[in-house]
Design an enzyme around this catalytic site. Sequence first.
Site, PDB file in Angstrom:
ATOM      1  N   ASN A   1       0.680   5.194   6.995  1.00  0.00           N
ATOM      2  CA  ASN A   1       1.657   5.165   5.907  1.00  0.00           C
ATOM      3  C   ASN A   1       2.446   6.468   5.843  1.00  0.00           C
ATOM      4  OD1 ASN A   1       2.051   2.857   4.136  1.00  0.00           O
ATOM      5  ND2 ASN A   1      -0.174   2.911   3.846  1.00  0.00           N
TER       6      ASN A   1
ATOM      7  N   HIS B   1      -2.226   0.603  -3.637  1.00  0.00           N
ATOM      8  CA  HIS B   1      -3.555  -0.014  -3.617  1.00  0.00           C
ATOM      9  C   HIS B   1      -3.466  -1.318  -2.825  1.00  0.00           C
ATOM     10  CE1 HIS B   1      -7.620  -0.837  -5.039  1.00  0.00           C
ATOM     11  NE2 HIS B   1      -7.242  -2.097  -5.224  1.00  0.00           N
TER      12      HIS B   1
END
Length: 491
Positions: A36, A126
């Site tokens: 990420n 999340h």
Amino acid sequence: MEVKSVTESYFSLYNDTLISMGKVNVAVFVSGSGSNFENIVEYFKDSDIVNVALMVSSRSDCLAMERAKRLGIPATVVGKADLSRREIVEPMLVKYGIRMIVLAGFLPMVPDYLIDMFPRRIINIHPALLPKHGGKGMWGHHVHEAVKAAGDTETGITIHYVTPVCDGGEIISQYAVKLSPDDTVDDIAAKGHVLEMRHYPHVVEQVARQVAREDQAAILSRKQILLINDMAGYGKVATAAMLPILSYMGLPVYNLPTALVSNTLDYGTFNILDTTDYITGVFPVWKKLGFSFDAISTGFIASERQARIVSEYCKEQAANGTVIFVDPIMGDEGKLYNGVTPSTIRSMLEMISVAHLIFPNYTEACYLSGMEYKLDGVSQEEGRIIIDKLRQVGAKSVVVTSMLVDGKHCVMGYNHVKDEYFSLDYTEIPVHFPGTGDIFSAVLIGHLLKEEPLEASTRKAMDAVAMLIELNKHNVDKNRGIPLENFLNVL
């Protein structure tokens, strides 16, 4: 979506130039491979909104460290123990001008102090659709296993603000993907990962744009102050002392030199250039351009002519709501400074007549009030008489420094808003630095412009001066003043 600016104590550490450039410096916190992180870096490679300025890893052995090195992003390791220590983390974030934090697989809980520093400026991703499958222990494969065990027909990602409640912050965005009964835990993880790569950078950009707008609005809303004072070429006095302090306190500062001085007068030999002719040309230009200020602070005035010009400008500005602060710089310890003449006293009386607040020292207060300077000090009653005489000249509020009152070193004042006198004792440090009065003025004004009470602001200014003197009392060349840039953090 509302994003509040960072807390005042932290925001004041930023450089206005950095903020006005528009780019938001972001720190990405990681614990694992950093996929990420790399995706975010690549997405913002040519961005005019976001600059990935730092990567913080909770582990030294994670793949993200190698990615950061390859991508040319500064990286550092902050373990769980160090993360809890503000004195370690805050200077690091200040160094890189961080205004927003992005969590990308960061496992430790973010400490409360960091959340307080960056309210609604820390975001997390999340790997599930909160509030399902969130909370303590729910990260990575644990989440995907829970999704599989629950027989969910969809999964997704949730991007939310970070709060002290694990996975409990306000949701910014959610993205979902359908699941098949045949999907394995790895399949579920892979589908979620696709969503992360596709959407997280866009949400980071969305929040960063709001951060930039909020920061710019905060700058524009700050009270602008004009310093009308002399500028020393060598030494931290007058404008050279006040400007860095007020800027550090988060105030946009402008300046108009009343004189250019080669060095502090304490050296005994100096060259001085009266800038009155320059000032006469400045004010018409400013009026034509529509410049105005929330506050004006005046210090050294070079001549009676200059005093008339400056006081007239201050009167005009005061009529429009500008607050006028006057530090009648003339002398100390019972005598006038080098180069100060009786005409200077007349000039300062002119300035006092337009002031909302003046803060002379005891020597200057005596010269301006016509009261006798007493080496052994005054009584409380005599101190009030001096203050009242200064009020009769025109000053609304008065703060007199360096007084010996009833045998105690103190600062005496009168607050016209509350119609009350006050007296604040202090312990004298027997060391002389030029410019301490200017430091006092700057800190006092800075707190007053944050709408803090006069007495409390005066005490903070006293404490700041005392601390700076204590930290520098062993300096060899005291004539050049206190090297403020090295000690702004103590303010």
